[in-house]
Design an enzyme around this catalytic site. Structure first.
Site, short mmCIF file in Angstrom:
data_model
loop_
_atom_site.label_atom_id
_atom_site.label_comp_id
_atom_site.label_asym_id
_atom_site.label_seq_id
_atom_site.Cartn_x
_atom_site.Cartn_y
_atom_site.Cartn_z
N THR A 2 0.84 -1.20 0.00
CA THR A 2 0.00 0.00 0.00
C THR A 2 0.87 1.25 0.00
O THR A 2 2.10 1.16 -0.14
CB THR A 2 -1.03 -0.07 1.16
OG1 THR A 2 -1.95 1.01 1.02
CG2 THR A 2 -0.37 0.00 2.54
N TYR B 128 -13.30 5.46 1.45
CA TYR B 128 -14.15 4.68 2.36
C TYR B 128 -14.14 5.22 3.77
O TYR B 128 -14.73 4.63 4.68
CB TYR B 128 -13.78 3.20 2.33
CG TYR B 128 -12.31 2.92 2.54
CD1 TYR B 128 -11.75 2.91 3.81
CD2 TYR B 128 -11.48 2.68 1.45
CE1 TYR B 128 -10.41 2.66 4.00
CE2 TYR B 128 -10.13 2.43 1.62
CZ TYR B 128 -9.60 2.42 2.90
OH TYR B 128 -8.27 2.18 3.08
N ASP C 68 -6.24 -4.05 -7.86
CA ASP C 68 -7.13 -2.87 -7.70
C ASP C 68 -8.06 -2.74 -8.90
O ASP C 68 -9.23 -2.39 -8.76
CB ASP C 68 -6.31 -1.57 -7.58
CG ASP C 68 -5.71 -1.39 -6.20
OD1 ASP C 68 -6.29 -1.90 -5.22
OD2 ASP C 68 -4.65 -0.73 -6.10
N GLY D 203 -16.64 2.66 -1.13
CA GLY D 203 -15.21 2.38 -1.21
C GLY D 203 -14.79 1.10 -0.50
O GLY D 203 -13.77 0.49 -0.85
N GLY E 34 -3.00 6.83 -8.93
CA GLY E 34 -2.84 5.38 -9.01
C GLY E 34 -4.17 4.65 -9.12
O GLY E 34 -4.30 3.72 -9.94
N ALA E 35 -5.15 5.03 -8.32
CA ALA E 35 -6.44 4.32 -8.33
C ALA E 35 -7.15 4.54 -9.67
O ALA E 35 -7.75 3.62 -10.23
CB ALA E 35 -7.32 4.80 -7.18
N LYS F 203 3.53 1.30 -3.82
CA LYS F 203 3.00 0.51 -4.94
C LYS F 203 3.84 0.62 -6.22
O LYS F 203 4.06 -0.37 -6.91
CB LYS F 203 1.56 0.92 -5.24
CG LYS F 203 0.56 0.45 -4.19
CD LYS F 203 -0.85 0.79 -4.64
CE LYS F 203 -1.86 0.42 -3.58
NZ LYS F 203 -3.24 0.62 -4.02
P1 NAP Z 1 -3.12 9.69 -5.84
O1 NAP Z 1 -2.32 8.88 -6.78
O2 NAP Z 1 -2.45 10.59 -4.88
O3 NAP Z 1 -4.16 10.57 -6.73
C1 NAP Z 1 -5.00 11.52 -6.11
C2 NAP Z 1 -6.05 12.02 -7.11
O4 NAP Z 1 -6.97 12.87 -6.40
C3 NAP Z 1 -5.47 12.86 -8.25
O5 NAP Z 1 -6.24 12.65 -9.41
C4 NAP Z 1 -5.65 14.29 -7.72
O6 NAP Z 1 -5.75 15.26 -8.74
C5 NAP Z 1 -6.99 14.17 -7.04
N1 NAP Z 1 -7.18 15.20 -6.03
C6 NAP Z 1 -6.58 15.28 -4.81
N2 NAP Z 1 -6.99 16.39 -4.17
C7 NAP Z 1 -7.86 17.03 -5.01
C8 NAP Z 1 -8.61 18.24 -4.92
N3 NAP Z 1 -8.56 19.02 -3.84
N4 NAP Z 1 -9.40 18.58 -5.97
C9 NAP Z 1 -9.47 17.81 -7.07
N5 NAP Z 1 -8.78 16.64 -7.21
C10 NAP Z 1 -7.97 16.27 -6.20
O7 NAP Z 1 -4.06 8.76 -4.95
P2 NAP Z 1 -4.66 7.32 -5.31
O8 NAP Z 1 -3.74 6.27 -4.82
O9 NAP Z 1 -5.06 7.33 -6.74
O10 NAP Z 1 -5.94 7.28 -4.35
C11 NAP Z 1 -7.05 8.14 -4.56
C12 NAP Z 1 -8.09 7.85 -3.47
O11 NAP Z 1 -8.57 6.52 -3.64
C13 NAP Z 1 -7.52 7.91 -2.04
O12 NAP Z 1 -8.50 8.49 -1.21
C14 NAP Z 1 -7.31 6.44 -1.68
O13 NAP Z 1 -7.40 6.21 -0.29
C15 NAP Z 1 -8.48 5.80 -2.42
N6 NAP Z 1 -8.26 4.40 -2.77
C16 NAP Z 1 -9.21 3.52 -2.39
C17 NAP Z 1 -9.08 2.18 -2.74
C18 NAP Z 1 -10.15 1.22 -2.32
O14 NAP Z 1 -9.90 0.01 -2.42
N7 NAP Z 1 -11.31 1.67 -1.90
C19 NAP Z 1 -7.97 1.75 -3.48
C20 NAP Z 1 -7.01 2.70 -3.88
C21 NAP Z 1 -7.17 4.03 -3.51
P3 NAP Z 1 -4.41 16.01 -9.30
O15 NAP Z 1 -3.80 15.07 -10.30
O16 NAP Z 1 -4.94 17.25 -9.91
O17 NAP Z 1 -3.52 16.26 -8.11
#
Ligand code: NAP
Length: 282
Positions: free
Chosen positions: A69, A230, A110, A251, A138-139, A73
């Site tokens: 995690t 979530y 994922d 989530g 990443g997600a 990753k």
């Molecule tokens: P990440 O790689 O850091 O990407 C974050 C994303 O959120 C980017 O697209 C970013 O946009 C956007 N973002 C962040 N703050 C923002 C704001 N204030 N306004 C608009 N867009 C914003 O994170 P990630 O790993 O993809 O994870 C994203 C979310 O999914 C997290 O909350 C994580 O906990 C959750 N998640 C859940 C699962 C599950 O199994 N349920 C699995 C994986 C991840 P920019 O590119 O413009 O910065």
């Protein structure tokens, strides 16, 4: 967790930094218990500077597998002997499989976990559909890859930083020439309303006062939505989508989806998704 740890108990774990917040140990313990297997799943706090040692340690210590995690990753992908097509395509590993010969295979569940969650809860598959992915991290990348792998006709990406969405679309289009990838803005009403599945893959909704990632009124009335966040379980966006009458998957279902697939890869035994979700709800 195995009810009793003995000399034959097989080891699984999750590497992260920090990792104490992870719900995976509870969730995987429920799957192990339900299957009656002699496995134990433990949290492994691994500082980024020690990642390489920790990954080699899995082999040395005889682990059967491990989840990965934040923030490891992407880095772990470079430490594997082999990557599955999903892990290679996404450039990130969330599941490590350790072979009997010590060979490390990096996988990414994922992408499939997200669509399993949707199919389990609504019966809907992305095959032939137009799909909207909000986010470009990443997600989002995992979901874009997964949508195309499961036969989506069009995948649209919407992200605050448009250049990142364009980068993801370019990378995905090379890997999935049969699927059309497009970048959209929140003003592209028609192209958003044409999407039958909408995946909210930004971190918006975690903090009080966060803006909505998109106005739920812009979505088609028959759209199914999946939320990545979530905590809280019902984000303002998920609430808004439900108020609008949309079928919405939370989530935790996505978290269970990826965890169940990892469990099945390691053990070869069907995971009890209901028990896994019950263990981490509330
Ligand atoms: P990440 O790689 O850091 O990407 C974050 C994303 O959120 C980017 O697209 C970013 O946009 C956007 N973002 C962040 N703050 C923002 C704001 N204030 N306004 C608009 N867009 C914003 O994170 P990630 O790993 O993809 O994870 C994203 C979310 O999914 C997290 O909350 C994580 O906990 C959750 N998640 C859940 C699962 C599950 O199994 N349920 C699995 C994986 C991840 P920019 O590119 O413009 O910065």
């Amino acid at each position: 967790m195995a009810s009793r740890i003995t000399g034959t108990t097989q080891l699984l774990g999750v590497m992260g930094w920090p990792v104490s917040h992870s719900r995976s140990p509870l969730m995987q313990a429920a799957a192990i218990r339900s299957a009656g297997l002699d496995y134990a799943y433990v949290p492994l706090p691994v500082h980024p500077d020690r990642l390489q040692e920790a990954v080699s340690g899995l082999r040395a210590l005889g682990f059967r597998g491990c989840n990965v995690t934040i923030p490891h990753k992407a880095a772990v992908a470079g430490l594997m002997d082999e990557l599955t097509p999903a892990a290679h395509g996404i450039g990130a590993v969330n599941t490590i499989l350790v072979g009997d010969d010590g060979r490390l295979v990096g996988d990414n569940t994922d992408c499939e976990g997200a669509f399993d969650a949707i199919e389990d809860e609504t019966g809907l598959s992305p095959r032939g559909l137009e799909v909207l992915v909000i986010g470009a991290g990443g997600a989002a990348m995992a979901c874009a890859w997964g949508a195309a792998a499961r036969g989506a006709r069009v995948v649209r990406l919407l992200n605050r930083t448009r250049a990142k969405a364009e980068e993801v679309a370019r990378a995905m289009a090379i890997q999935h020439p049969g699927c059309q990838f497009e970048v959209v803005a929140s003003t592209d009403r028609d192209r958003i309303a044409a999407c039958g599945i909408v995946l909210q893959m930004t971190s918006l909704g975690m903090n009080p006062g966060d803006v909505l990632p998109l106005d739920p009124e812009m979505l088609a009335s028959g759209a199914v939505v999946l939320e990545a966040v979530y905590s809280p379980l019902e984000t303002p966006w998920l609430h808004g989508c439900r108020e609008r009458g949309l079928r919405a998957v939370d989530g935790l279902a996505m978290l269970v989806g990826q965890g169940a697939l990892a469990f099945e890869r390691w053990t070869g035994v069907r995971a009890d998704r209901r028990a896994m979700k019950a263990a981490i709800e509330g």
